[in-house]
Design an enzyme around this catalytic site. Structure first.
Site, short mmCIF file in Angstrom:
data_model
loop_
_atom_site.label_atom_id
_atom_site.label_comp_id
_atom_site.label_asym_id
_atom_site.label_seq_id
_atom_site.Cartn_x
_atom_site.Cartn_y
_atom_site.Cartn_z
N SER A 39 -3.40 -2.61 -27.67
CA SER A 39 -2.70 -1.48 -27.04
C SER A 39 -3.27 -1.09 -25.68
O SER A 39 -2.58 -0.44 -24.90
CB SER A 39 -2.69 -0.27 -27.96
OG SER A 39 -3.97 0.30 -28.05
N LYS A 82 -6.91 5.36 -26.33
CA LYS A 82 -5.76 5.40 -25.41
C LYS A 82 -6.17 6.08 -24.11
O LYS A 82 -7.22 6.71 -24.01
CB LYS A 82 -4.59 6.18 -26.01
CG LYS A 82 -4.14 5.74 -27.39
CD LYS A 82 -3.36 4.47 -27.36
CE LYS A 82 -2.88 4.13 -28.78
NZ LYS A 82 -2.53 2.75 -28.91
#
Length: 170
Positions: A39, A82
């Site tokens: 990700s 993230k």
């Protein structure tokens, strides 16, 4: 037996202090973690190691920081890594392949591929944050979660060092 007793008497307190200090540092100061998913590609590769500063009270978060947190997903026990996109009060929108923050197109030079979806606009609530992965089109992040905001109390720490294991293994 006398030498063995002296050895234990000399070393047990030292080892006990070392273990306690190590646990305290890992719990409250900094921790090494590895990245299990794609990700954050291309910024962080699968298997890369991260050093995470857990003393968030001593620092301020800013747009673009990479943060480790518990996601707002029921039953999820894994930590997520993230990029911080939205601070409390920010209006976040994704349109025409680009991120807009507070109506201004954000410079995201770390991205290699345009986003192929639209999202928002949403306003980040007080004491919450908005996170997206750098590999936006495959990242399971805020644009896909039922609740797109991460509460301040779910933050673990800010990434301060990346060790690119994928480069070391070549």
């Amino acid at each position: 037996m006398n030498k063995f007793a002296k050895l234990i008497k000399d070393w047990v307190p030292t080892l006990l202090i070392a273990v306690v200090l190590s646990l305290l540092v890992r719990s409250y100061v900094a921790e090494a973690m590895s990245v299990p998913t794609e990700s954050m590609v291309p910024t962080i590769q699968v298997g890369d190691r991260l050093i995470v500063d857990k003393m968030l009270w001593a620092t301020s978060l800013k747009h673009g920081d990479i943060v480790v947190f518990h996601p707002p997903i029921a039953g999820e026990t894994k930590l997520y890594v993230k990029r911080l996109i939205g601070l409390p009060g920010d209006v976040v929108q994704i349109k025409d392949g680009a991120l807009y923050r507070n109506g201004v197109k954000a410079d995201e030079s770390y991205l290699k591929v345009e986003m192929d979806y639209s999202f928002g606009p949403v306003t980040v609530p007080d004491d919450h944050y908005f996170f997206l992965g750098d590999n936006r089109n495959i990242s399971f992040d805020a644009h896909l979660w039922d609740t797109p905001f991460v509460s301040k109390d779910k933050l673990i720490g800010k990434v301060v060092l990346e060790i690119p294991v994928h480069k070391l293994l070549r």
